[in-house]
Design a protein around this motif. Sequence first.
Motif, PDB file in Angstrom:
ATOM      1  N   VAL A 171       0.895  -1.146  -0.012  1.00  0.00           N
ATOM      2  CA  VAL A 171      -0.010   0.016   0.138  1.00  0.00           C
ATOM      3  C   VAL A 171       0.849   1.282  -0.004  1.00  0.00           C
ATOM      4  O   VAL A 171       0.596   2.221  -0.709  1.00  0.00           O
ATOM      5  N   LEU A 172       1.979   1.300   0.752  1.00  0.00           N
ATOM      6  CA  LEU A 172       2.892   2.335   0.782  1.00  0.00           C
ATOM      7  C   LEU A 172       3.417   2.625  -0.193  1.00  0.00           C
ATOM      8  O   LEU A 172       3.546   3.591  -1.080  1.00  0.00           O
ATOM      9  N   SER A 173       4.143   1.398  -1.229  1.00  0.00           N
ATOM     10  CA  SER A 173       4.891   1.616  -2.204  1.00  0.00           C
ATOM     11  C   SER A 173       3.964   2.082  -3.428  1.00  0.00           C
ATOM     12  O   SER A 173       4.364   2.961  -4.150  1.00  0.00           O
ATOM     13  N   ILE A 174       2.627   1.537  -3.585  1.00  0.00           N
ATOM     14  CA  ILE A 174       1.677   2.031  -4.616  1.00  0.00           C
ATOM     15  C   ILE A 174       1.314   3.496  -4.547  1.00  0.00           C
ATOM     16  O   ILE A 174       1.694   4.289  -5.215  1.00  0.00           O
ATOM     17  N   SER A 175       1.334   4.112  -3.309  1.00  0.00           N
ATOM     18  CA  SER A 175       0.708   5.516  -3.012  1.00  0.00           C
ATOM     19  C   SER A 175       2.044   6.173  -3.333  1.00  0.00           C
ATOM     20  O   SER A 175       1.981   7.514  -3.646  1.00  0.00           O
ATOM     21  N   TRP A 176       2.959   5.807  -2.875  1.00  0.00           N
ATOM     22  CA  TRP A 176       4.292   6.662  -3.118  1.00  0.00           C
ATOM     23  C   TRP A 176       4.740   6.692  -4.499  1.00  0.00           C
ATOM     24  O   TRP A 176       5.077   7.851  -4.948  1.00  0.00           O
ATOM     25  N   ALA A 177       4.624   5.645  -5.348  1.00  0.00           N
ATOM     26  CA  ALA A 177       4.623   5.481  -6.702  1.00  0.00           C
ATOM     27  C   ALA A 177       3.948   6.775  -7.340  1.00  0.00           C
ATOM     28  O   ALA A 177       4.541   7.437  -8.231  1.00  0.00           O
TER      29      ALA A 177
END
Length: 404
Positions: A171-177
């Motif tokens: 979830v964090l990786s998706i939103s960060w990207a």
Amino acid sequence: MPLSPRVALLRDLVLGVLGTAAFLLDLGADLWAAGQYALRGRYLWAALVLALLGLASALLQLFSWVWLRADPAGLHGPKPPGHCLALLHLLQLGYLYRCLQGLWQGLLVWQQETPSEFDLAYADFLSLDISMLRLFETFLETTPQLTLVLAIMLQSGQAENYQWFGVCTSVLSISWALLDYHQALRTCLPSKSGLGWAASAIYFLWNLLLLCPRLLAVALFSALFPQYVALHFLGLWLVLLLWVWLQRTDFMPDPGSEWLYRATVATILYFSWFNVSEGHTRGRAIIHLVFLLSDSILLVATWVNYSPWLPSEISLHVCLAVGGICFLAGLAVRLGYYRWLHPSCRWEPDPVDGTRVDGPRNLFPCKNHQLLWNRRMTQLALSFFPKAKDEGVLPAKGEVNGVL
């Protein structure tokens, strides 16, 4: 209050380190999950995790290699010989090599008292490519992996620590990207100021809130009909691929590799909105939102109609309520962002001479009196911000990628 140049460079360098660490952390979470599934005799689940990881990695290396081959000779200065770079990509290390190269260039620029315009532009050039590759990796690997983990948790009725760890990192990786990609688009155009902290937080939030219901709907359908989810994806993917093709994209250096890009964009559109063509985006974004919402409702309705049952530890009503609340909240936050927090579309005077800068922000003198710019990302930026094109920020069409 605007940051000083050195503080801004240090911030970008720290964010680059965090982005690379997030990629490695997410990769570690996937390998941990695959190992746990294999140890517990869930070989199909382990194989699916590794298959998604391997396919996404192969496509990512292919993008990276095509771009390196298309960049002008000598642009990247001293670097490993061609066969070494090819071996790195064959070993699935091309993206990580790019991340380390970008961090090294950023560190060199930060250490200089007065960095040259070329060093600054080259650092931007590398970071823009890394942002795009990070976005591709997110929707080719992280998002499908997250959907798979949610489906496994729903089907089994339990969640282990390694699964929760994978969900959180994904979830964090998706939103960060998504946030990093949007910020990268703005660095291409002098008419676009960067996102402030408040705007960044809100942009991060509404992307997360709108993506979660879509992932939950697909995961619910996958938990009930694991044998049909591939057909569902393929059917929608073909429709979305046709839509992308009709928009006549021109992102890759040759027609063959352009189809690779279109196929990747169709995969992104299966989960989230992504603009690829010029013109005002509101109409296309609304069409895509309605399309995905209708499909998600059909998936959930099919699930409820055939099997309104979940393991005792999971409440169906809670799942549906959470998904609906997330969607409505995400839509409200998105509307509020574009109404009050979206940076204004106006030209800012140059702080040196008070004149407008005509060209991409990363358009600077290069070797042999040439001009360095990242054509790939600049074209996407102009598609995302159509008003900027009217101001003439893009160099003449037909110039080669990377150097004019």
